[in-house]
Write a protein that holds these residues in place. Structure first.
Motif, short mmCIF file in Angstrom:
data_model
loop_
_atom_site.label_atom_id
_atom_site.label_comp_id
_atom_site.label_asym_id
_atom_site.label_seq_id
_atom_site.Cartn_x
_atom_site.Cartn_y
_atom_site.Cartn_z
N GLU A 146 -8.54 8.91 3.88
CA GLU A 146 -8.01 10.08 3.15
C GLU A 146 -6.66 9.79 2.49
OE1 GLU A 146 -8.39 10.05 6.56
OE2 GLU A 146 -6.91 11.33 7.55
N PHE A 147 -5.93 8.82 3.01
CA PHE A 147 -4.61 8.54 2.43
C PHE A 147 -4.70 7.63 1.20
CE2 PHE A 147 -3.08 9.16 7.01
CZ PHE A 147 -2.89 10.53 6.80
N HIS A 148 -5.89 7.12 0.93
CA HIS A 148 -6.07 6.27 -0.25
C HIS A 148 -6.56 7.05 -1.47
CE1 HIS A 148 -5.30 2.32 1.61
NE2 HIS A 148 -5.80 2.88 2.71
N GLN A 155 0.84 -1.20 0.00
CA GLN A 155 0.00 0.00 0.00
C GLN A 155 0.88 1.25 0.00
OE1 GLN A 155 -3.27 0.23 -0.28
NE2 GLN A 155 -3.55 -1.97 -0.44
N ALA A 156 1.88 1.23 -0.87
CA ALA A 156 2.88 2.30 -0.87
C ALA A 156 2.25 3.68 -1.05
CB ALA A 156 3.91 2.04 -1.97
N TYR A 157 1.22 3.77 -1.88
CA TYR A 157 0.63 5.09 -2.12
C TYR A 157 0.09 5.69 -0.81
CZ TYR A 157 -2.07 8.97 -3.86
OH TYR A 157 -2.54 10.24 -4.06
N ALA A 158 -0.70 4.90 -0.09
CA ALA A 158 -1.30 5.39 1.16
C ALA A 158 -0.23 5.68 2.21
CB ALA A 158 -2.32 4.38 1.68
N VAL A 159 0.78 4.82 2.26
CA VAL A 159 1.86 5.04 3.24
C VAL A 159 2.55 6.38 2.95
CG1 VAL A 159 4.07 4.19 4.11
CG2 VAL A 159 2.20 2.57 3.65
N MET A 160 2.80 6.66 1.67
CA MET A 160 3.46 7.92 1.33
C MET A 160 2.56 9.12 1.65
SD MET A 160 6.06 9.64 0.52
CE MET A 160 7.27 8.39 0.06
N GLN A 161 1.27 8.99 1.41
CA GLN A 161 0.37 10.10 1.76
C GLN A 161 0.40 10.37 3.26
OE1 GLN A 161 -0.95 12.03 -0.70
NE2 GLN A 161 0.30 10.58 -1.84
N ALA A 162 0.47 9.30 4.05
CA ALA A 162 0.53 9.47 5.50
C ALA A 162 1.84 10.14 5.91
CB ALA A 162 0.37 8.12 6.19
#
Ligand code: PLP
Length: 409
Positions: free
Chosen positions: A401-403, A344-351
């Motif tokens: 929100e991070f997704h 879930q790299a995208y969400a982790v980066m948004q966080a």
């Protein structure tokens, strides 16, 4: 590949505290995305004001001569040349990197008229491949782009290949190709070598002369901090200056632009790679940004880059559960960035970004962190590891929100 050994004596010679002070780094932000867009050099603000107010505002059209606007692409090109091991008079600025890829590839192909195959690899940045596809389609159906895995490039260089089109440092993993070895292999079979230095220039020591590159291209908004949309550069090996035709034969590359001849005649040397009117304001900003490099020894830069990226990898592997290293473990096989995988790299980066640690995401599963020695330090590395470890341990990356995907990742 030229490997730079960590040398504490030379490492002490470049003052990276002084270079860090040259940048505007917003409070509360740990910036590890200079491999995508370098931060604002403080001097660039005053320089932008001057070129707009004092030059454009006051000089008007006279600025082309009195402020040296016309010579700026070559003058700034010479400053880039020093960073990539090119002699003065072999690099010129203009357009975007995609355009410069087109120009270099079209020029190189015209120098190998009996061959039809361009070789690249699946780690290349897509625009390089897209540009090649478009150009080859316009040249004829007998032209072909051959794309192999990065570690299969050397074996794929045979005497069908007209040109190798390779990016030295992989934009996702940071894997670094061996420029001298692959270029030598290309030359052995009679092919020409184009190197894209987008993730090399300002990130690692580059020597296009020792590496015998025929053409090299790169952008200046990543590790060179020239600002969004900053002009690209193109290098042509001096031995090819008379043979290489620019393909995009614009008036600024004409031997005498202001003769207004009806027929194109290529300008002298690298000047012919200019296309249209230069982006004067952007070049002035870039010129100011390049001041940060004046006291920097590239061997020191490399030593510092390795120190930062090794500290990051060690920290991530010790403290961050659920991620795996996407980059080569050997620092000499990497550029100046580290990729780690998470499903879930995208969400982790948004966080991470929400907490002020800015890296970026590259599809499908890579968290990318760039280490720019001019302004990153070990405190940045420590904060990034600490925040990443906490986000993963608590699972707070999984908030809705991070997704939500942004257009630019
Ligand atoms: C960043 C990058 C580009 C971008 O090209 P532009 O024309 O500046 O948008 C192209 N190629 C590579 C290898 C890159 O890393």
């Amino acid at each position: 590949m030229t490997s730079t050994v960590l040398n504490p004596i030379t490492a002490a010679m470049t003052d990276f505290t002084a270079t860090r002070a040259m940048f505007h780094l917003p409070a509360g932000v740990t910036y590890l995305d200079g491999n995508s867009l370098g931060p604002l050099p403080i001097a660039a603000q005053e320089r932008a004001r001057r070129v707009v107010a004092d030059e454009w505002g006051e000089m008007l059209i006279r600025g082309w001569n009195t402020a040296g606007w016309m010579a700026a692409p070559g003058r700034v090109g010479d400053r880039i040349a020093r960073l990539i091991g090119a002699p003065a008079g072999s690099v010129v600025m203009g357009d975007t990197l995609s355009i410069k890829v087109y120009q270099a590839l079209a020029s190189a192909l015209s120098m190998r008229p009996d061959r039809r195959v361009v070789l690249s690899d699946s780690g290349n940045f897509p625009t390089d491949l897209y540009i090649a596809q478009g150009l080859l389609a316009s040249l004829g159906s007998d032209y072909r782009l051959k794309v192999v895995a990065p570690d299969e490039v050397a074996d794929a260089i045979d005497d069908n290949i007209a040109v190798t089109l390779l990016t030295e440092v992989d934009y996702r993993t940071g894997r670094r190709h061996d420029m001298p070895a692959l270029t030598a292999r290309a030359h052995d079979v009679g092919a020409l070598a184009i190197w894209d230095l987008a993730h090399s220039a300002g990130a690692v020591p580059v020597d296009v002369t020792a590496g015998a590159a025929d053409f090299a291209v790169g952008c200046t908004y990543k590790y060179l901090n020239g600002g969004p949309g900053a002009p690209a550069f193109i290098y042509v090996a001096p031995a090819h200056h008379d043979a290489a035709l620019p393909a995009l034969s614009g008036w600024m590359g004409h031997a005498a632009p202001f003769a207004f001849d009806l027929d194109y005649r290529p300008g002298k040397g690298i000047e012919r790679m200019r296309v249209g009117t230069p982006p004067v304001i952007a070049l002035a900003v870039l010129d100011a940004a390049l001041d940060a490099w004046d006291g920097v020894a590239m061997a020191d830069l490399r030593a510092r880059s390795i120190e930062l990226s090794e500290a990051f990898i060690a920290g991530v592997e010790a403290r961050c559960a659920g991620v795996t290293l996407a980059s080569p473990r050997d620092p000499h096989a990497r550029g100046s960035q580290v990729g780690v995988r998470h499903p879930q790299a995208y969400a982790v980066m948004q966080a991470l970004i929400a907490e002020g640690v800015i890296g970026d995401f590259r599809a499908p599963d890579i968290l990318r962190f760039g280490f720019a020695p001019l302004y990153n330090d070990l405190a940045d590395v420590d904060r990034a590891v600490t925040v990443l470890a906490d986000i993963l341990a608590t699972g707070r990356w999984d908030r809705p929100e991070f997704h939500a995907r942004n257009a630019v990742t």
